[in-house]
Every structure is written in C-alpha cells, then in structure tokens.
Design a protein around this motif. Structure first.
Motif, PDB file in Angstrom:
ATOM      1  N   PHE A 240     -36.428   8.080-103.792  1.00 18.91           N
ATOM      2  CA  PHE A 240     -35.778   7.408-104.914  1.00 18.91           C
ATOM      3  C   PHE A 240     -36.002   8.090-106.258  1.00 18.91           C
ATOM      4  O   PHE A 240     -35.231   7.887-107.188  1.00 18.91           O
ATOM      5  N   GLY A 241     -37.032   8.902-106.362  1.00 22.35           N
ATOM      6  CA  GLY A 241     -37.281   9.600-107.614  1.00 22.35           C
ATOM      7  C   GLY A 241     -36.558  10.934-107.659  1.00 22.35           C
ATOM      8  O   GLY A 241     -35.892  11.345-106.713  1.00 22.35           O
ATOM      9  N   GLU A 242     -36.693  11.628-108.791  1.00 21.27           N
ATOM     10  CA  GLU A 242     -36.070  12.940-108.936  1.00 21.27           C
ATOM     11  C   GLU A 242     -37.063  14.004-108.465  1.00 21.27           C
ATOM     12  O   GLU A 242     -38.169  14.114-108.990  1.00 21.27           O
ATOM     13  N   ASN A 243     -36.692  14.771-107.454  1.00 24.01           N
ATOM     14  CA  ASN A 243     -37.583  15.770-106.863  1.00 24.01           C
ATOM     15  C   ASN A 243     -37.528  17.070-107.648  1.00 24.01           C
ATOM     16  O   ASN A 243     -36.451  17.553-108.015  1.00 24.01           O
ATOM     17  N   SER A 244     -38.698  17.636-107.874  1.00 23.11           N
ATOM     18  CA  SER A 244     -38.794  18.882-108.629  1.00 23.11           C
ATOM     19  C   SER A 244     -38.915  20.070-107.676  1.00 23.11           C
ATOM     20  O   SER A 244     -39.246  19.917-106.498  1.00 23.11           O
ATOM     21  N   ASP A 245     -38.669  21.272-108.202  1.00 19.45           N
ATOM     22  CA  ASP A 245     -38.811  22.485-107.396  1.00 19.45           C
ATOM     23  C   ASP A 245     -40.259  22.668-106.949  1.00 19.45           C
ATOM     24  O   ASP A 245     -40.520  23.135-105.843  1.00 19.45           O
ATOM     25  N   LYS A 246     -41.188  22.291-107.822  1.00 19.09           N
ATOM     26  CA  LYS A 246     -42.606  22.405-107.490  1.00 19.09           C
ATOM     27  C   LYS A 246     -42.959  21.505-106.303  1.00 19.09           C
ATOM     28  O   LYS A 246     -43.707  21.897-105.401  1.00 19.09           O
TER      29      LYS A 246
END
Length: 353
Positions: A240-246
């Motif tokens: 549900f959250g925004e996934n980062s490249d890290k």
C-alpha cells in the motif's frame, strides 16, 4: 396490522435461530480450545496384504477353482509348519533367557502432498518420529512426494524431517509421480534415491516473490496509508505504500541470498549436479531430469511398490489429526478466505522456493 405482527414474530424466530447457532459455534470453539492439546493418531495400512488380496481376487477369474484350492491348502500347511517352528524357537529362547524381539525389514510408505505453507509437515514429523522409534537395520522409507514448492521456512523444516531419517541410516527413496519443484525438490534431494514418472515435473531451483501495489489507487481516491517501523529494513516492499528503488534493491538482495542458500543445500545432498546448469529456476520433465542428474531412475511409485510387495511387508503410515467440532461446523468457508488472504500477504513478504 395483524400482518405486521406476524412478520415481526417471524423475524424474532429467525433472530432466535441465528443467535442459537452463534451460541453453539462459540461453545464448540470453547470446547475445541480446551482440547487443543489432543493429538491425532497413526493409521497403518498393510499394502502387502492389499496387494495379495487383489491378486487372489483376480486369480478367481483366471484359474480353475480346484487348482486354487489345492494351492491355498499347500500354502496354509506350509505357513502352519513355519509358525509351529517359530513358536518352538521362541519358547526355547524364553526358557534359556535369550529371547530377543526379531522381525524382518519393512518398507514404510509416507505421503507428502505439499501446500504453499507446507502445513503437512505437522503430520510428517509425527510419522518420521514413529518410524525412528521402531526402525531396525534394513528398513526403508518411501516418500511419495507431490509439491510445487512454497514458503522457504516451511519446506526447510519438511526437509529437516527427512534428514532425520538419513541421519539414522535409514534408506530413503523419494518417488515423484507428478511434481517435485522448487521447495518440493528441496525435499526430494534428501533422498538416497529419487525416482520419477516420465512426465513428472522436476527442478525449478529458484526463488520468487511477488505482490501487487495499490499505492496509486489509494492516491487517486485520496486515501492515505501510514506504516511505522523501527529498523531500516524492517519492511522493504509494501502493498500500500510507495516503494523506493532502495527497498527494491534490498528485497532483490534477500532473494539472491535465499537462492544461494538453496543451491548450497542442493549441492550438499547431490554434489554431482551441475548447479550452474540446473539452478536457473527452470523445470524439466522426468526423462530430461534423468539426463541432467536431477533424478536417478524413471519409475512410478506404483511399480516400485508392486515389486516391494512381492518380497517384503510394506506398511503405509499416515498421521491423522482429529478435527475439532468447531472446525467441522464452521471451518471450510472461513479457512478458505483466510488462506487466500494469507497467500497474498505471504507471497509479498516472504520468498518462495
């Protein structure tokens, strides 16, 4: 007015029935909770006797009754003489104080039809423990394995149960009639010998994890999602959250590390395999798997057991867990929904082999 009164009375009756059902379910759950420690039981089936019964039944349609009766009479006479000699030997040993329990070696047959979370390991550990308690030199275990893999921790534990047999120097043969892929093959490689049907699916030595992400949909509908963690990598990818490249890089690293552990495990048990060639996540059919060294022989479990039943006693061992009353009444629909939800969550948060 009378209609409304009758209708209200009808609704009251319905409500009473519903409340009664709920009360029964709660009571059943309470009783089931108190008896949660109750164990199941072992079911032992003599497959050799079943095989002999099948042969006898068919022979009645193939041979003359007089011939069959004569043979049966001769066999009974021989069995009676053998039993008489055995009893005499037992009495003599008991009299001299040298009586020892002796038996011929057996073939024990286990079945593992693995689900994604390998919950069947609960029965497997009981079956293995039972065999270890009575095993003698010469005994063998045949595991009829059917699994496309699943959770790493579940199949790791299932493999450890099979390792207990190998550690006790009990010959372990794995039979794959349909599929032993990924976590299923993790279990199969424990066997001293792996047999498989010609078109059984074998291999898939890899790791996968996947999950949907609803972040854009939530934003579109002005829905906020908050997730609090302590520890930089307590949660990497989220639904549900925004996934980062890290976060993606960390999750990919975890998958790679799990794959390395998987390959090391395979190498430990089947050192002759060319892992660079077979640990690619691909799967193969039985005959291809034989050429690659993933299995040792093309043979079905039926052929293996038929041959064994001609030479020794074969016993199928199944541990059956007694179902609680609450599970029988209300378990199916709720459990199915829970399993679907658990799979969606688990697929995203835990790697699958």
């Amino acid at each position: 007015m009378e209609f409304l009164f009758d209708y209200g009375l009808f609704l009251a009756k319905i409500a009473t029935v519903v409340v009664s059902i709920i009360a029964i379910l709660i009571a059943a759950k309470a009783v089931g909770g108190k008896s949660a420690g109750a164990k199941g039981e072992l079911e032992v089936t003599n497959l050799t006797e079943q095989y002999k019964d099948t042969v006898v039944e068919l022979e009645h349609h193939l041979f003359d009754d007089a011939e069959l009766k004569a043979r049966t009479k001769a066999e009974k006479k021989a069995d009676k003489e053998a039993e008489k000699a055995k009893q005499k030997e037992i009495k003599q040993a008991a009299k001299s104080g040298e009586l020892e329990l002796k038996r011929d070696a057996r073939l024990f047959v286990l079945d593992f039809n693995g689900s994604i979370d390998a919950k069947e390991v609960a029965a497997l550990r009981e079956e293995v423990s039972a065999i270890l308690a009575v095993a003698i030199e010469g005994d063998e275990v045949l595991l009829r394995l059917e699994s496309g893999g699943g959770m790493v921790h579940g199949y790791g534990l299932a493999s450890s149960q099979l390792d207990r047999l190998r550690d006790a120097n009990i010959k372990l043969t794995i039979s794959v009639d349909k599929v032993a892929a990924s976590g299923g093959y993790m279990m199969a490689c424990i066997g001293e010998k792996i047999i498989a049907a010609p078109f059984a699916i074998v291999g898939s030595i890899g790791v996968v994890a996947q999950l949907p992400n609803f972040n854009k949909l939530l934003k579109k509908n002005d829905i906020e999602f908050e997730q609090l963690t302590a520890g930089e990598y307590k949660r990497t990818l989220t639904m549900f959250g925004e996934n980062s490249d890290k976060a993606r890089e960390k999750f990919q690293l975890e998958l790679e590390e799990t794959h390395v552990l998987f390959k090391d495990f395979i190498r430990e048990h089947r050192s002759e395999l060319d892992l660079e060639k077979v640990a690619t996540g691909e799967h193969w059919f039985g005959k291809q798997a034989l050429e690659l060294g993933l299995i040792d022989e093309i043979q079905t479990s039926d052929d293996y057991l038929t041959k064994a039943c001609k030479n020794r006693e074969v016993l199928a061992i199944h541990y059956v867990q007694k179902k609680k009353l609450s599970d029988k009444i209300a378990g199916i629909a709720g459990q199915s929904a829970e399993n679907v939800f658990m799979r969606l969550i688990s697929k995203g948060q835990r790697p699958i082999v």
